[in-house]
Design a protein around this motif. Structure first.
Motif: not given
Length: 252
Positions: A6-9, A181-182, A201-202
């Motif tokens: 996931t993005r959080a991970e 995001l980065a 994905g960003v």
């Protein structure tokens, strides 16, 4: 098949990377699940000599899940000893920021004019001492032009330009800024903020549009932030955060 992170991970691992190479110093994550998980994940994997604590006053011999008490306590860390570690440069803290500028000056005190602010925040708290004396990184869960500003309304944490002006650069060390995001750093000649990587994905354009000042770019293009290994994902999902508190902080 490798599980899809996931993005959080991705953010947890990016924050954990800030502690790489630190050795035996106190790793302190402040302000949310992501930073605490980052310090604990780094200790369990590539930085085993890190010192971690329970968020209050206990040095932990083991690495417990979020919300759980340690089973092994290595020592007691009263506030006076915590301050000694800060003043001796023996603590790497990952802070939050309500505003941050291109040289890493941060604001957690007020929004608007200091004499008559529109919003009163936390106050400077320990930010000046932490940023002048210790390695410091930042975790910002919502990357936006309201946070990444041309000039902060009040300096709480000291950036590279002000540290140089004050002759306080000897121990000043801003490592990295991680957002949803980065990853950003200050690996430039004038110590201005650089876009080090974008999360899967960003796009670079998304980050630029979400930043209120011009970012430096790495030569050869902006790489993608590394994703967690299978081992790291297993530790996060099964041991450190089985309740998925990380995903509440950074929705997928």
């Amino acid at each position: 098949m490798t599980p899809v992170p996931t993005r959080a991970e991705v953010c947890v691992v990016a924050c954990a990377e800030a502690f790489r190479g630190d050795g035996e110093i106190l790793a302190a994550g402040v302000g949310g699940a992501i930073t605490v998980l980052a310090a604990r994940l780094a200790r369990l994997t590539f930085e085993p000599d890190l010192i971690t604590h329970d968020g209050v006053c206990l040095l932990t011999g083991d690495v417990p899940p979020l919300g759980a008490d340690p089973e092994v306590v290595e020592g007691w860390l009263p506030f006076r000893d915590h301050l000694w570690l800060v003043l001796q440069g023996r603590r790497h803290v990952m802070l939050g920021a309500s505003q941050i500028d291109r040289h890493g000056n941060t604001n957690i005190s007020c929004i608007g004019d200091w004499a008559r602010p529109r919003s009163q925040l936390l106050g400077v708290r320990g930010a000046p001492g932490n940023t002048v004396c210790d390695p410091t990184s930042y975790w910002i869960p919502r990357h936006s032009p309201r946070v990444f500003v041309p000039q902060v309304d009040m300096v709480s944490g000291v950036g590279y330009d002000r540290a140089a002006e004050a002759g306080a650069s000897r121990h000043h060390d801003l490592r990295r800024v991680v957002t949803n995001l980065a990853v950003l750093d200050f690996a430039t000649r004038d110590r201005s903020m650089r876009l080090a990587s974008v999360h899967p994905g960003v796009t670079v354009e998304q980050v630029v549009a979400s930043t209120g000042f011009e970012l430096a770019m790495p030569a050869g293009g902006v790489p993608e932030t590394r994703t967690p290994t299978t081992e790291e994902l297993g530790l996060l999902r099964e041991r450190l955060d089985p309740g998925s508190l990380r995903d509440r902080e950074v929705p997928g």
